[in-house]
Design a protein around this motif. Structure first.
Motif, PDB file in Angstrom:
ATOM      1  N   TRP A 176      54.953  22.500  31.008  1.00  0.00           N
ATOM      2  CA  TRP A 176      53.760  22.025  31.720  1.00  0.00           C
ATOM      3  C   TRP A 176      53.910  22.274  33.216  1.00  0.00           C
ATOM      4  CZ3 TRP A 176      49.744  20.965  28.790  1.00  0.00           C
ATOM      5  CH2 TRP A 176      49.986  20.674  27.453  1.00  0.00           C
ATOM      6  N   ILE A 177      52.824  22.693  33.833  1.00  0.00           N
ATOM      7  CA  ILE A 177      52.800  22.944  35.268  1.00  0.00           C
ATOM      8  C   ILE A 177      51.736  22.044  35.874  1.00  0.00           C
ATOM      9  CG2 ILE A 177      52.326  24.665  37.066  1.00  0.00           C
ATOM     10  CD1 ILE A 177      53.296  26.792  35.035  1.00  0.00           C
ATOM     11  N   ASP A 178      52.152  21.189  36.801  1.00  0.00           N
ATOM     12  CA  ASP A 178      51.205  20.303  37.475  1.00  0.00           C
ATOM     13  C   ASP A 178      50.547  21.061  38.613  1.00  0.00           C
ATOM     14  OD1 ASP A 178      51.805  18.133  35.835  1.00  0.00           O
ATOM     15  OD2 ASP A 178      53.502  17.551  37.102  1.00  0.00           O
ATOM     16  N   THR A 179      49.244  20.965  38.671  1.00  0.00           N
ATOM     17  CA  THR A 179      48.496  21.639  39.726  1.00  0.00           C
ATOM     18  C   THR A 179      47.320  20.766  40.144  1.00  0.00           C
ATOM     19  OG1 THR A 179      47.463  23.738  40.357  1.00  0.00           O
ATOM     20  CG2 THR A 179      46.991  22.937  38.149  1.00  0.00           C
ATOM     21  N   CYS A 180      46.845  21.005  41.328  1.00  0.00           N
ATOM     22  CA  CYS A 180      45.713  20.253  41.853  1.00  0.00           C
ATOM     23  C   CYS A 180      44.670  21.257  42.323  1.00  0.00           C
ATOM     24  CB  CYS A 180      46.162  19.360  43.000  1.00  0.00           C
ATOM     25  SG  CYS A 180      44.873  18.239  43.566  1.00  0.00           S
ATOM     26  N   PHE A 181      43.476  21.158  41.778  1.00  0.00           N
ATOM     27  CA  PHE A 181      42.433  22.113  42.129  1.00  0.00           C
ATOM     28  C   PHE A 181      41.877  21.882  43.532  1.00  0.00           C
ATOM     29  CE2 PHE A 181      42.197  22.181  37.427  1.00  0.00           C
ATOM     30  CZ  PHE A 181      42.543  23.511  37.265  1.00  0.00           C
ATOM     31  N   ASP A 182      41.903  20.641  43.993  1.00  0.00           N
ATOM     32  CA  ASP A 182      41.396  20.314  45.325  1.00  0.00           C
ATOM     33  C   ASP A 182      42.405  19.394  46.008  1.00  0.00           C
ATOM     34  OD1 ASP A 182      40.054  19.613  47.614  1.00  0.00           O
ATOM     35  OD2 ASP A 182      38.314  18.741  46.599  1.00  0.00           O
ATOM     36  N   PRO A 183      43.159  19.918  46.973  1.00  0.00           N
ATOM     37  CA  PRO A 183      44.187  19.088  47.618  1.00  0.00           C
ATOM     38  C   PRO A 183      43.641  17.822  48.290  1.00  0.00           C
ATOM     39  CG  PRO A 183      44.345  21.378  48.342  1.00  0.00           C
ATOM     40  CD  PRO A 183      43.122  21.259  47.498  1.00  0.00           C
ATOM     41  N   ASP A 184      42.348  17.816  48.640  1.00  0.00           N
ATOM     42  CA  ASP A 184      41.747  16.639  49.274  1.00  0.00           C
ATOM     43  C   ASP A 184      41.312  15.588  48.265  1.00  0.00           C
ATOM     44  OD1 ASP A 184      42.094  17.815  51.757  1.00  0.00           O
ATOM     45  OD2 ASP A 184      40.132  18.827  51.664  1.00  0.00           O
ATOM     46  N   ASP A 185      41.281  15.955  46.986  1.00  0.00           N
ATOM     47  CA  ASP A 185      40.848  15.021  45.945  1.00  0.00           C
ATOM     48  C   ASP A 185      41.924  14.951  44.860  1.00  0.00           C
ATOM     49  OD1 ASP A 185      39.571  13.456  44.091  1.00  0.00           O
ATOM     50  OD2 ASP A 185      37.963  14.887  43.667  1.00  0.00           O
ATOM     51  N   PRO A 186      42.784  13.950  44.904  1.00  0.00           N
ATOM     52  CA  PRO A 186      43.887  13.877  43.935  1.00  0.00           C
ATOM     53  C   PRO A 186      43.436  13.682  42.493  1.00  0.00           C
ATOM     54  CG  PRO A 186      43.825  11.906  45.299  1.00  0.00           C
ATOM     55  CD  PRO A 186      42.798  12.861  45.851  1.00  0.00           C
ATOM     56  N   THR A 187      42.168  13.334  42.278  1.00  0.00           N
ATOM     57  CA  THR A 187      41.698  13.173  40.901  1.00  0.00           C
ATOM     58  C   THR A 187      41.558  14.520  40.190  1.00  0.00           C
ATOM     59  OG1 THR A 187      39.368  13.216  41.544  1.00  0.00           O
ATOM     60  CG2 THR A 187      40.468  11.047  41.466  1.00  0.00           C
ATOM     61  N   THR A 188      41.672  15.610  40.923  1.00  0.00           N
ATOM     62  CA  THR A 188      41.564  16.922  40.283  1.00  0.00           C
ATOM     63  C   THR A 188      42.933  17.443  39.831  1.00  0.00           C
ATOM     64  OG1 THR A 188      41.750  18.100  42.389  1.00  0.00           O
ATOM     65  CG2 THR A 188      39.516  17.532  41.635  1.00  0.00           C
ATOM     66  N   ALA A 189      43.977  16.614  39.933  1.00  0.00           N
ATOM     67  CA  ALA A 189      45.311  17.020  39.493  1.00  0.00           C
ATOM     68  C   ALA A 189      45.347  17.068  37.968  1.00  0.00           C
ATOM     69  CB  ALA A 189      46.357  16.057  40.023  1.00  0.00           C
ATOM     70  N   VAL A 190      45.905  18.135  37.457  1.00  0.00           N
ATOM     71  CA  VAL A 190      46.013  18.308  36.007  1.00  0.00           C
ATOM     72  C   VAL A 190      47.376  18.915  35.670  1.00  0.00           C
ATOM     73  CG1 VAL A 190      43.532  18.638  35.649  1.00  0.00           C
ATOM     74  CG2 VAL A 190      44.982  20.611  36.067  1.00  0.00           C
ATOM     75  N   SER A 191      47.754  18.771  34.435  1.00  0.00           N
ATOM     76  CA  SER A 191      48.923  19.464  33.910  1.00  0.00           C
ATOM     77  C   SER A 191      48.406  20.592  33.017  1.00  0.00           C
ATOM     78  CB  SER A 191      49.804  18.523  33.094  1.00  0.00           C
ATOM     79  OG  SER A 191      50.460  17.623  33.936  1.00  0.00           O
ATOM     80  N   MET A 192      48.831  21.809  33.341  1.00  0.00           N
ATOM     81  CA  MET A 192      48.420  22.973  32.551  1.00  0.00           C
ATOM     82  C   MET A 192      49.629  23.469  31.768  1.00  0.00           C
ATOM     83  SD  MET A 192      46.093  24.828  35.452  1.00  0.00           S
ATOM     84  CE  MET A 192      45.463  26.068  34.355  1.00  0.00           C
ATOM     85  N   ASN A 193      49.368  23.965  30.557  1.00  0.00           N
ATOM     86  CA  ASN A 193      50.485  24.460  29.757  1.00  0.00           C
ATOM     87  C   ASN A 193      51.024  25.753  30.345  1.00  0.00           C
ATOM     88  OD1 ASN A 193      47.949  25.647  28.644  1.00  0.00           O
ATOM     89  ND2 ASN A 193      49.394  26.763  27.350  1.00  0.00           N
ATOM     90  N   CYS A 194      52.338  25.877  30.316  1.00  0.00           N
ATOM     91  CA  CYS A 194      53.012  27.084  30.790  1.00  0.00           C
ATOM     92  C   CYS A 194      52.873  28.161  29.710  1.00  0.00           C
ATOM     93  CB  CYS A 194      54.481  26.782  31.058  1.00  0.00           C
ATOM     94  SG  CYS A 194      55.484  28.236  31.396  1.00  0.00           S
ATOM     95  N   PRO A 195      52.331  29.318  30.040  1.00  0.00           N
ATOM     96  CA  PRO A 195      52.164  30.344  29.010  1.00  0.00           C
ATOM     97  C   PRO A 195      53.489  30.870  28.464  1.00  0.00           C
ATOM     98  CG  PRO A 195      51.170  31.038  31.102  1.00  0.00           C
ATOM     99  CD  PRO A 195      51.808  29.721  31.329  1.00  0.00           C
ATOM    100  N   GLY A 196      54.572  30.755  29.229  1.00  0.00           N
ATOM    101  CA  GLY A 196      55.857  31.257  28.761  1.00  0.00           C
ATOM    102  C   GLY A 196      56.626  30.259  27.904  1.00  0.00           C
TER     103      GLY A 196
END
Length: 181
Positions: free
Chosen positions: A147-167
């Protein structure tokens, strides 16, 4: 694995080969072609399937099945991460060391795919399944967790998600909760 080829010539017959092209996944066929005497400018045409099959067997014999399976799994893992634009410099370096001639690797992948699609040599179910199991070489952005944690909007922490690692987790499978009885 040879990175250059000085002249075109058909692969010799290999004595005591205990496997067939059908035992290899498409990725393993590509790795074997890369390691073979396949000319870089070879174009598959009707009637050349036996020549391509001989090159595949030649490359597989040169590498050995264990290294062939491992290299194909690393190449597949790298491809998945590269398509997601998530490769690390360490992974890029490892891939370049494994396949130093990018043009030859591209040609081997294309020829293996053409050979597989033409369907003259079927693929065993075990090879198909093995071809879908990636390995990741070097440090990964997920740290091996899948899992890779990423945030689509650094100003809005509610957009943080965990995305599956393709590898490490190409299917995006969530871990099962632990049930204590």
């Amino acid at each position: 694995m040879p990175a250059t080829l000085t002249r075109s010539h058909p692969a010799p017959l290999l004595p005591s080969v205990t496997f067939s092209v059908s035992d290899l996944s498409n990725g393993e066929r590509a790795v074997a072609l890369y390691a073979s005497d396949m000319p870089l400018r070879f174009m598959m045409q009707p009637g050349t399937e036996t020549t391509v099959a001989a090159w595949i067997l030649q490359g597989a014999a040169r590498l050995g099945l264990a290294e062939l399976h491992r290299s194909a799994a690393y190449a597949y893992g790298y491809r998945l991460l590269w398509l997601a634009n998530w490769t690390t410099p360490e992974q890029d370096q490892a891939h370049k060391q494994r396949f130093p001639d990018a043009r030859r690797w591209d040609r081997a992948e294309r020829l293996a795919s053409t050979f597989t699609v033409w369907g003259k040599h079927s693929m065993m179910q075990a090879a198909k399944e093995r071809g879908l199991r990636p390995l990741v070489e070097g440090a990964c952005r997920c740290g091996g967790t899948g899992w890779i944690d990423t945030c689509f909007d650094p100003d809005d922490p509610t957009t943080a998600v965990s995305m599956n690692c393709p590898g490490h987790n190409p299917g995006g499978c969530m871990p099962r909760p632990v049930v204590i009885a």
